[in-house]
Design an enzyme around this catalytic site. Structure first.
Site, PDB file in Angstrom:
ATOM      1  N   HIS A  83       0.861  -1.188   0.000  1.00 14.91           N
ATOM      2  CA  HIS A  83       0.000   0.000   0.000  1.00 14.91           C
ATOM      3  C   HIS A  83       0.891   1.229   0.000  1.00 14.91           C
ATOM      4  O   HIS A  83       1.746   1.356   0.862  1.00 14.91           O
ATOM      5  CB  HIS A  83      -0.889  -0.014   1.247  1.00 14.91           C
ATOM      6  CG  HIS A  83      -2.052   0.890   1.132  1.00 14.91           C
ATOM      7  ND1 HIS A  83      -1.928   2.256   1.145  1.00 14.91           N
ATOM      8  CD2 HIS A  83      -3.358   0.629   0.964  1.00 14.91           C
ATOM      9  CE1 HIS A  83      -3.120   2.797   0.994  1.00 14.91           C
ATOM     10  NE2 HIS A  83      -3.993   1.840   0.876  1.00 14.91           N
ATOM     11  N   TYR A 224      -7.937  10.434   3.756  1.00 19.94           N
ATOM     12  CA  TYR A 224      -7.988  11.402   4.856  1.00 19.94           C
ATOM     13  C   TYR A 224      -8.901  12.544   4.418  1.00 19.94           C
ATOM     14  O   TYR A 224      -8.578  13.263   3.469  1.00 19.94           O
ATOM     15  CB  TYR A 224      -6.593  11.957   5.160  1.00 19.94           C
ATOM     16  CG  TYR A 224      -5.615  10.956   5.736  1.00 19.94           C
ATOM     17  CD1 TYR A 224      -4.465  10.599   5.041  1.00 19.94           C
ATOM     18  CD2 TYR A 224      -5.847  10.364   6.978  1.00 19.94           C
ATOM     19  CE1 TYR A 224      -3.556   9.671   5.570  1.00 19.94           C
ATOM     20  CE2 TYR A 224      -4.952   9.450   7.513  1.00 19.94           C
ATOM     21  CZ  TYR A 224      -3.811   9.104   6.808  1.00 19.94           C
ATOM     22  OH  TYR A 224      -2.920   8.203   7.333  1.00 19.94           O
ATOM     23  N   PRO A 316      -3.134   7.469  17.270  1.00 19.01           N
ATOM     24  CA  PRO A 316      -3.299   6.534  16.132  1.00 19.01           C
ATOM     25  C   PRO A 316      -3.324   7.230  14.771  1.00 19.01           C
ATOM     26  O   PRO A 316      -3.597   6.603  13.775  1.00 19.01           O
ATOM     27  CB  PRO A 316      -4.648   5.867  16.426  1.00 19.01           C
ATOM     28  CG  PRO A 316      -5.387   6.830  17.265  1.00 19.01           C
ATOM     29  CD  PRO A 316      -4.371   7.586  18.050  1.00 19.01           C
ATOM     30  N   LYS A 320       1.561   4.189  13.950  1.00 18.27           N
ATOM     31  CA  LYS A 320       2.935   3.892  14.375  1.00 18.27           C
ATOM     32  C   LYS A 320       3.006   2.808  15.437  1.00 18.27           C
ATOM     33  O   LYS A 320       4.073   2.207  15.640  1.00 18.27           O
ATOM     34  CB  LYS A 320       3.579   5.178  14.945  1.00 18.27           C
ATOM     35  CG  LYS A 320       3.728   6.299  13.918  1.00 18.27           C
ATOM     36  CD  LYS A 320       4.747   5.976  12.862  1.00 18.27           C
ATOM     37  CE  LYS A 320       4.954   7.124  11.888  1.00 18.27           C
ATOM     38  NZ  LYS A 320       5.845   6.759  10.771  1.00 18.27           N
ATOM     39  N   TYR A 411       6.018   9.175   7.219  1.00 17.26           N
ATOM     40  CA  TYR A 411       4.763   8.411   7.281  1.00 17.26           C
ATOM     41  C   TYR A 411       5.038   6.899   7.338  1.00 17.26           C
ATOM     42  O   TYR A 411       4.429   6.171   8.105  1.00 17.26           O
ATOM     43  CB  TYR A 411       3.948   8.755   6.026  1.00 17.26           C
ATOM     44  CG  TYR A 411       2.540   8.208   5.971  1.00 17.26           C
ATOM     45  CD1 TYR A 411       2.115   7.440   4.895  1.00 17.26           C
ATOM     46  CD2 TYR A 411       1.622   8.491   6.979  1.00 17.26           C
ATOM     47  CE1 TYR A 411       0.822   6.943   4.820  1.00 17.26           C
ATOM     48  CE2 TYR A 411       0.320   8.012   6.917  1.00 17.26           C
ATOM     49  CZ  TYR A 411      -0.072   7.236   5.830  1.00 17.26           C
ATOM     50  OH  TYR A 411      -1.361   6.744   5.752  1.00 17.26           O
TER      51      TYR A 411
END
Ligand code: APR
Length: 414
Positions: A83, A224, A316, A320, A411
């Protein structure tokens, strides 16, 4: 308490007692056992619960490399999905970031955590590893000395263990040389830390309605949505199940949201009218998550060491947690092996500092993501200022290659 209800106290031992069978505890157990270090995992839940508990599912490239190094990645290579794309949907328009082609060119692997934990457990048991399910650690004693003990109780109500008047099972004391606290932020390891141990805590003042939908993913990317009504997030889990988040008021009752209201709100915030309607289906899990972060410092207290959520809890927003857990488990396995097998305590002395460097980087980026995705509660003036900064960050993310490279590395990185 009658004589027949007297609490049984038995003694067991292991060089390393690991509390918790999550990603941290099971990665650590596999690595220690493979190196001939005598260890045992004590897990309060039963096996079925551990193997079916839906948690995160976004593995960083470094995590995959770590699991690969130790022969623990066979399942995720077979069933995991690469992904590498984020899609931001904002009032200024939508844009996609193919982060796998940016920064270091690394992608995530989407692999449900319950599958990873199942794999780690199967590998550990197949290798002859010791684990005690339905065994709750109550406290760690004597961590300031060379022989800590862990008091545990049997939580399996079906056993014939004698029970005292409180319904508690027998007490078993495990003697160890080291105790690895991998039992999360509410576990016995944290409860057993010396009074006054610093816990750096931040409540971000934001809450999410965390949802699992029995529906295929609606985007081929992590979604997002930045919206004046609040944040919404979309993360694929499997071809049949999708994770969604909806920013909600603190104290929201998850049961107060009907499936239809959830889907309508998700469609609004994800601006489906500009794209396509979300794939709907039954909401099979709903919880309210208050976004908090914390870090325990230091992570070592004598012969008690913390890893995973017991060590730190990143918000969250950037997935991570499980990746830090695996990284810390490998560092701790290396340090304990050097100490127990070769008498070199140097790596163990450096364990806390090494982990905290990674932890604070993860905390910093998770905090940055929270500010990017949410309008914080607060007076209008502040939120207007915040809104302007947020819009500027989104514009930089949309237009600046250097900013995109930084985002990609942070990220996916750990
Ligand atoms: N005694 C024994 N086991 C315990 C106790 C206790 N007192 N308290 C908790 N546990 C067990 C839990 O049942 C759980 O199986 O410890 C385990 C902790 O596992 P996780 O919560 O998964 O924590 P960790 O391994 O640190 O993984 C961290 O993985 O869960 C995801 O994204 C999540 O950030 C988190 C990451």
């Amino acid at each position: 308490m009658t004589q027949s209800q007297s609490t049984r106290t038995a003694r067991e031992k292991a060089d390393v007692v690991i509390l918790g069978a999550g990603p941290a505890g099971l990665t650590l157990a596999n690595l220690l056992h493979a190196r001939g270090i005598d260890c045992v995992v004590l897990e309060r839940a039963d096996r079925a619960h551990v193997e079916t508990r839906a948690r995160a599912g976004f593995l960083a490239a470094n995590t995959v490399r770590t699991l690969d190094r130790h022969g623990l990645a066979e399942g995720l290579h077979r069933r995991g999905q690469p992904h590498g794309t984020c899609e931001f949907r904002t009032e200024g328009g939508s844009f996609r970031l193919d982060y796998a082609r940016l920064g270091r060119g690394e992608a995530h692997t989407v692999y449900p955590q319950q599958d990873l934990v199942t794999d780690l457990l199967a590998h550990y048991l197949a290798a002859g590893g010791r684990i005690r399910f339905a065994t709750e650690a109550l406290a760690v004693h004597g961590a300031d000395g060379p022989r800590p003990t862990v008091a545990t109780r049997d939580t399996d109500t079906d056993t014939d263990t004698e029970r005292d008047g409180n319904g508690d099972g027998g007490t078993v004391h495990w003697q160890a040389r080291y105790v690895a606290g991998c039992d999360g932020r509410h576990g016995a390891a944290r409860r057993s830390l010396p009074p006054g141990t610093p816990r750096h805590h931040r409540d971000h003042g934001i809450s999410w309605l965390g949802l699992l939908a029995q529906a295929p993913p609606s985007l081929d990317a992590v979604g997002y949505a930045v919206h004046r009504r609040g944040f919404a997030g979309h993360m694929a889990r499997t071809p049949e199940v999708t994770r969604y988040y909806l920013q909600c008021d603190r104290g929201t009752d998850p049961g107060a949201w009907s499936d239809e209201r959830i889907w309508d709100e998700l469609d609004t915030r994800m601006r489906s009218a500009d794209h396509h309607p979300l794939h709907r289906g039954p909401i099979i899990q709903r919880t309210v998550i208050d976004l908090e972060s914390d870090v325990i410092e230091p992570l070592r207290h004598g012969s008690l060491l913390l890893a995973g959520d017991a060590a730190s809890l990143p918000a969250p927003a950037a997935a991570k947690g499980a990746n830090l857990a695996v990284l810390e488990a490998e560092l701790l396995a290396d340090a304990l092996t050097e100490t127990l097998a070769h008498g070199d305590t140097g790596p163990l002395d450096r364990y806390s500092h090494t982990c905290l460097t990674h932890i604070w980087r993860a905390q910093e980026f998770s905090h940055w993501m929270i500010q990017l995705l949410h309008t914080p509660p607060g007076p209008d003036g502040e939120s207007f200022f915040h809104e302007s900064m947020r819009r500027s960050r989104l514009d930089s993310l949309r237009t600046s290659r250097a900013f995109q490279d930084w985002f990609a590395e942070s990220y996916v990185g750990i």
